[in-house]
Scaffold this motif. Sequence first.
Motif, PDB file in Angstrom:
ATOM      1  N   UNK A  79       5.432 -28.177  24.338  1.00  0.00           N
ATOM      2  CA  UNK A  79       4.170 -28.396  24.749  1.00  0.00           C
ATOM      3  C   UNK A  79       4.273 -29.448  26.059  1.00  0.00           C
ATOM      4  N   UNK A  80       4.902 -30.413  25.974  1.00  0.00           N
ATOM      5  CA  UNK A  80       5.247 -31.353  26.952  1.00  0.00           C
ATOM      6  C   UNK A  80       5.596 -30.659  28.250  1.00  0.00           C
ATOM      7  N   UNK A 104       1.083 -18.888  20.691  1.00  0.00           N
ATOM      8  CA  UNK A 104       0.632 -19.788  19.723  1.00  0.00           C
ATOM      9  C   UNK A 104       0.923 -21.173  20.303  1.00  0.00           C
ATOM     10  N   UNK A 105       1.951 -21.623  21.015  1.00  0.00           N
ATOM     11  CA  UNK A 105       2.122 -22.828  21.474  1.00  0.00           C
ATOM     12  C   UNK A 105       1.092 -23.307  22.361  1.00  0.00           C
ATOM     13  N   UNK A 106       0.523 -22.115  23.204  1.00  0.00           N
ATOM     14  CA  UNK A 106      -0.532 -22.306  24.088  1.00  0.00           C
ATOM     15  C   UNK A 106      -1.789 -22.612  23.281  1.00  0.00           C
ATOM     16  N   UNK A 107      -1.985 -21.851  22.328  1.00  0.00           N
ATOM     17  CA  UNK A 107      -3.196 -22.052  21.668  1.00  0.00           C
ATOM     18  C   UNK A 107      -3.198 -23.538  20.787  1.00  0.00           C
ATOM     19  N   UNK A 108      -1.959 -23.903  20.628  1.00  0.00           N
ATOM     20  CA  UNK A 108      -2.189 -25.209  19.999  1.00  0.00           C
ATOM     21  C   UNK A 108      -2.049 -26.312  21.055  1.00  0.00           C
ATOM     22  N   UNK A 109      -1.568 -26.024  22.140  1.00  0.00           N
ATOM     23  CA  UNK A 109      -1.586 -26.928  23.245  1.00  0.00           C
ATOM     24  C   UNK A 109      -3.007 -27.309  23.722  1.00  0.00           C
ATOM     25  N   UNK A 113      -5.814 -23.847  17.963  1.00  0.00           N
ATOM     26  CA  UNK A 113      -5.446 -23.740  16.635  1.00  0.00           C
ATOM     27  C   UNK A 113      -4.888 -25.134  16.063  1.00  0.00           C
ATOM     28  N   UNK A 114      -4.548 -25.311  14.874  1.00  0.00           N
ATOM     29  CA  UNK A 114      -4.037 -26.718  14.462  1.00  0.00           C
ATOM     30  C   UNK A 114      -2.564 -26.328  14.139  1.00  0.00           C
ATOM     31  N   UNK A 115      -2.013 -27.353  14.028  1.00  0.00           N
ATOM     32  CA  UNK A 115      -0.490 -27.612  14.047  1.00  0.00           C
ATOM     33  C   UNK A 115       0.067 -26.846  12.539  1.00  0.00           C
ATOM     34  N   UNK A 116      -0.942 -26.929  11.385  1.00  0.00           N
ATOM     35  CA  UNK A 116      -0.610 -26.079  10.426  1.00  0.00           C
ATOM     36  C   UNK A 116      -0.504 -24.607  10.798  1.00  0.00           C
ATOM     37  N   UNK A 117      -1.713 -24.149  11.227  1.00  0.00           N
ATOM     38  CA  UNK A 117      -1.933 -22.713  11.671  1.00  0.00           C
ATOM     39  C   UNK A 117      -0.786 -22.423  12.784  1.00  0.00           C
ATOM     40  N   UNK A 118      -0.113 -23.162  13.300  1.00  0.00           N
ATOM     41  CA  UNK A 118       1.139 -22.795  14.453  1.00  0.00           C
ATOM     42  C   UNK A 118       2.007 -22.438  13.391  1.00  0.00           C
ATOM     43  N   UNK A 119       2.511 -23.453  12.749  1.00  0.00           N
ATOM     44  CA  UNK A 119       3.568 -23.072  11.600  1.00  0.00           C
ATOM     45  C   UNK A 119       3.399 -21.958  10.800  1.00  0.00           C
ATOM     46  N   UNK A 120       2.261 -21.576  10.409  1.00  0.00           N
ATOM     47  CA  UNK A 120       2.113 -20.402   9.669  1.00  0.00           C
ATOM     48  C   UNK A 120       2.461 -19.407  10.349  1.00  0.00           C
ATOM     49  N   UNK A 121       1.788 -19.261  11.703  1.00  0.00           N
ATOM     50  CA  UNK A 121       2.067 -17.684  12.430  1.00  0.00           C
ATOM     51  C   UNK A 121       3.630 -17.935  13.006  1.00  0.00           C
ATOM     52  N   UNK A 122       4.270 -19.000  13.332  1.00  0.00           N
ATOM     53  CA  UNK A 122       5.569 -19.043  13.740  1.00  0.00           C
ATOM     54  C   UNK A 122       6.583 -18.618  12.925  1.00  0.00           C
ATOM     55  N   UNK A 123       6.395 -18.591  11.652  1.00  0.00           N
ATOM     56  CA  UNK A 123       7.314 -18.464  10.616  1.00  0.00           C
ATOM     57  C   UNK A 123       7.477 -16.683  10.788  1.00  0.00           C
TER      58      UNK A 123
END
Length: 154
Positions: A79-80, A104-109, A113-123
């Motif tokens: 993200x940074x 998903x990264x862009x949506x999180x940044x 979406x939440x951090x938790x949602x990112x990890x659910x989708x990334x898996x």
Amino acid sequence: MILYHSSQQIVEFPEIRLQRYNKDFYFGFYCTNIESQAIRWATRFDGKGFISEYDYVPNNELNIKQFTDMSEEWLDFIVDCRLGKPHNFDIVEGPMANDTIFNYVQDFADKKISREAFWTLAKLNRPTHQISFHSARALATLTFISGREVTNEE
């Protein structure tokens, strides 16, 4: 270790190019140790491209950041970098935020979406690998072996 670089031409002499958009690990020369991934990236626009092959000999005197898997630290680092924050590493290695993961990264940044949602989708995505070179000393660890044209039929 053998590494592959995807491009629209054979790259005998790697270089770091500043581009319009920031990448996962900021500006650098990107490679992968997964040949099929390199072919997918080389052919993603019009079904053909080139991969260049290098011998990579690590240099422990370089400042190297290695992510063994997608982690909280990896996500924050990407993200940074995507937001334009530079780092001082010569080489960064780890999973790649491919097109789907990047969304998903862009949506999180963007806090969509939440951090938790990112990890659910990334898996749900297959493993990827990238190693990026961010200094002349880092590029010196690469020796060009060969290059070839590839198609998305490979």
